[in-house]
Write a protein that holds these residues in place. Sequence first.
Motif, PDB file in Angstrom:
ATOM      1  N   ASP A   8      -3.119  41.325  84.970  1.00 12.95           N
ATOM      2  CA  ASP A   8      -1.773  40.841  85.263  1.00 12.95           C
ATOM      3  C   ASP A   8      -1.010  42.031  85.839  1.00 12.95           C
ATOM      4  O   ASP A   8      -1.552  43.135  85.920  1.00 12.95           O
ATOM      5  CB  ASP A   8      -1.083  40.242  84.028  1.00 12.95           C
ATOM      6  N   THR A   9       0.222  41.824  86.262  1.00  6.86           N
ATOM      7  CA  THR A   9       0.943  42.907  86.948  1.00  6.86           C
ATOM      8  C   THR A   9       1.121  44.146  86.075  1.00  6.86           C
ATOM      9  O   THR A   9       1.183  45.254  86.599  1.00  6.86           O
ATOM     10  CB  THR A   9       2.316  42.440  87.474  1.00  6.86           C
ATOM     11  N   SER A  10       1.173  43.988  84.756  1.00  9.59           N
ATOM     12  CA  SER A  10       1.330  45.164  83.889  1.00  9.59           C
ATOM     13  C   SER A  10       0.077  46.035  83.886  1.00  9.59           C
ATOM     14  O   SER A  10       0.134  47.201  83.502  1.00  9.59           O
ATOM     15  CB  SER A  10       1.670  44.739  82.460  1.00  9.59           C
ATOM     16  N   ARG A  11      -1.029  45.485  84.327  1.00  8.75           N
ATOM     17  CA  ARG A  11      -2.297  46.226  84.355  1.00  8.75           C
ATOM     18  C   ARG A  11      -2.691  46.638  85.771  1.00  8.75           C
ATOM     19  O   ARG A  11      -3.862  46.899  86.046  1.00  8.75           O
ATOM     20  CB  ARG A  11      -3.406  45.400  83.700  1.00  8.75           C
ATOM     21  N   VAL A  12      -1.709  46.672  86.664  1.00  7.90           N
ATOM     22  CA  VAL A  12      -1.940  47.122  88.043  1.00  7.90           C
ATOM     23  C   VAL A  12      -1.003  48.289  88.319  1.00  7.90           C
ATOM     24  O   VAL A  12       0.207  48.179  88.130  1.00  7.90           O
ATOM     25  CB  VAL A  12      -1.692  45.985  89.053  1.00  7.90           C
TER      26      VAL A  12
END
Length: 153
Positions: A8-12
């Motif tokens: 998800d965006t928190s892991r990019v």
Amino acid sequence: MKIIDLLDTSRVSPFLAATDKKGVIEELADTLVRGSDTLDRNLVVKVLMERENLGSTGIGDNIAIPHGKLPDLKKLVLCFGRSIAGVNFDSMDGKPTHLFFLLMAPEESIGLHLKALAKISRMLKDSSFRRNLMEAADADEILRLIAAEDAKC
């Protein structure tokens, strides 16, 4: 297996600041553990650096897939990072590494871990996909690109 289901965006992290291998590992570990109360950042870094000491996970074509296994981890966890400048990651081809998929797996997993590594490798064989990842404006665009490539592989 869908790689996009692990992201998800928190892991990019589209703009890694680190300039060396250990720094990239630490920055990716920070990204991976963000929002998790079960992942130990220092243990993640230790496991990944031990794996790197066995041989670089820099596979060439500006790609690295640092990976390892953790005790007490219940499922695969993944993050993505991009270094615009590139980092010396002791890659097989000697070129700087720009694209990083960091994968951590449960200690007892074998098949799922290998399937995820194989799927990521297949996705990254496409040079236009790699170029699009480098040109993406932000984490949302990176996720859209990964989802589209994931659906093709």
